[in-house]
Design a protein around this motif. Sequence first.
Motif, PDB file in Angstrom:
ATOM      1  N   GLY A 147       0.836  -1.191   0.000  1.00  7.36           N
ATOM      2  CA  GLY A 147       0.000   0.000   0.000  1.00  7.36           C
ATOM      3  C   GLY A 147       0.869   1.237   0.000  1.00  7.36           C
ATOM      4  N   ILE A 148       0.245   2.391   0.236  1.00  6.53           N
ATOM      5  CA  ILE A 148       0.977   3.649   0.335  1.00  6.53           C
ATOM      6  C   ILE A 148       0.429   4.422   1.530  1.00  6.53           C
ATOM      7  N   GLY A 181      -2.183   7.333   0.404  1.00 11.21           N
ATOM      8  CA  GLY A 181      -2.498   6.333  -0.609  1.00 11.21           C
ATOM      9  C   GLY A 181      -3.937   6.389  -1.069  1.00 11.21           C
ATOM     10  N   CYS A 215      -9.668   0.581  -5.812  1.00 15.15           N
ATOM     11  CA  CYS A 215      -8.773   0.471  -4.660  1.00 15.15           C
ATOM     12  C   CYS A 215      -9.353  -0.504  -3.652  1.00 15.15           C
ATOM     13  N   GLU A 235      -2.964   4.602  -4.271  1.00 13.50           N
ATOM     14  CA  GLU A 235      -2.513   3.255  -3.946  1.00 13.50           C
ATOM     15  C   GLU A 235      -2.893   2.243  -5.023  1.00 13.50           C
ATOM     16  N   SER A 246       1.224   1.753  -6.004  1.00 10.98           N
ATOM     17  CA  SER A 246       1.881   0.887  -5.022  1.00 10.98           C
ATOM     18  C   SER A 246       2.610  -0.231  -5.758  1.00 10.98           C
TER      19      SER A 246
END
Length: 312
Positions: free
Chosen positions: A127-128, A150, A161, A170, A174
Amino acid sequence: MKCALVRPDGTTVHTERHPTDAGRGPDAVVETILDVAEGLAGKARADGRDPVALGIAVPGVVDEAAGVAVWSANVGFRDVPLRDLAAERLGLPTVLGHDVRVGGLAEARLGAGRGTGHVLFVAIGTGIAAAHVVDGAAASGAHGAAGEIGHVLVRPGGPRCGCGRDGCLEAVASASAIARRYAEATGAGPTGTGPTGAAGSGGLTGGGPTGTPASAADVADRAAAGEPAAARVWAEAVEALADGLATGQALYDVETVVVGGGLAQAGPRLFDPLRAALHERMTFHRRPRLVAAALGDEAGCLGAALLALDAR
């Protein structure tokens, strides 16, 4: 689990690693955390040192004020009062932190952001997430969820997402998203890598055996070699990251952006185009210094120690 005995000046004097083995369930993971912490305190005393505080960092949603691991998809925590459980077991002042926020704390005070008062630490892996660190302190937000960069919307109508919305950063940039989008672009089948590919763990490692779906590392390598599909996916990820970081700079006006996590291992293949794309997006905003994280996967462990030492 990365574990250490850390002096007040941030110097590490002993390190350990233990398997999380989350498949055993959250109760077993909690018990392992407590056992490991107790063992570290015992090691300190056996070496003639006096343990003064304990810091624990976990992923997910963390209520730092209450010391509760509210929710973690990876470990299965649901409203676990981890701080109080540890304090009772060890008899030491204990703090509980979020893994990315304490990682940012360590990078800002001991690592790549050292010497700058305003740092945005961005961890890019499966993830971010981010941490905004000002004068050595990371903000957790009103509900313990600060820094979820993210989930900044960068591509309306884009890829779905994991949070349920389309087009989050994300979902495009990512490490896991890069691997997935390359597989979709090339018809390589479902994502996931073989024994030596670790896109699913957030790492940027070499690809697996022939026929194994590509990891983010493979995509970076193939993009550098001029493969069109890889170059397109990589460029789209870099552009999305630049949009997300530009949003972060507009909000936080930091001096330094530190990028860590598995994707940062791409080095110049990531940082050169990302730095250029970010600077293109700056108008009246000051250009932040963009650098790779310096502490690797020890950042969270060191940050947990710093958080504990601050709270003594």
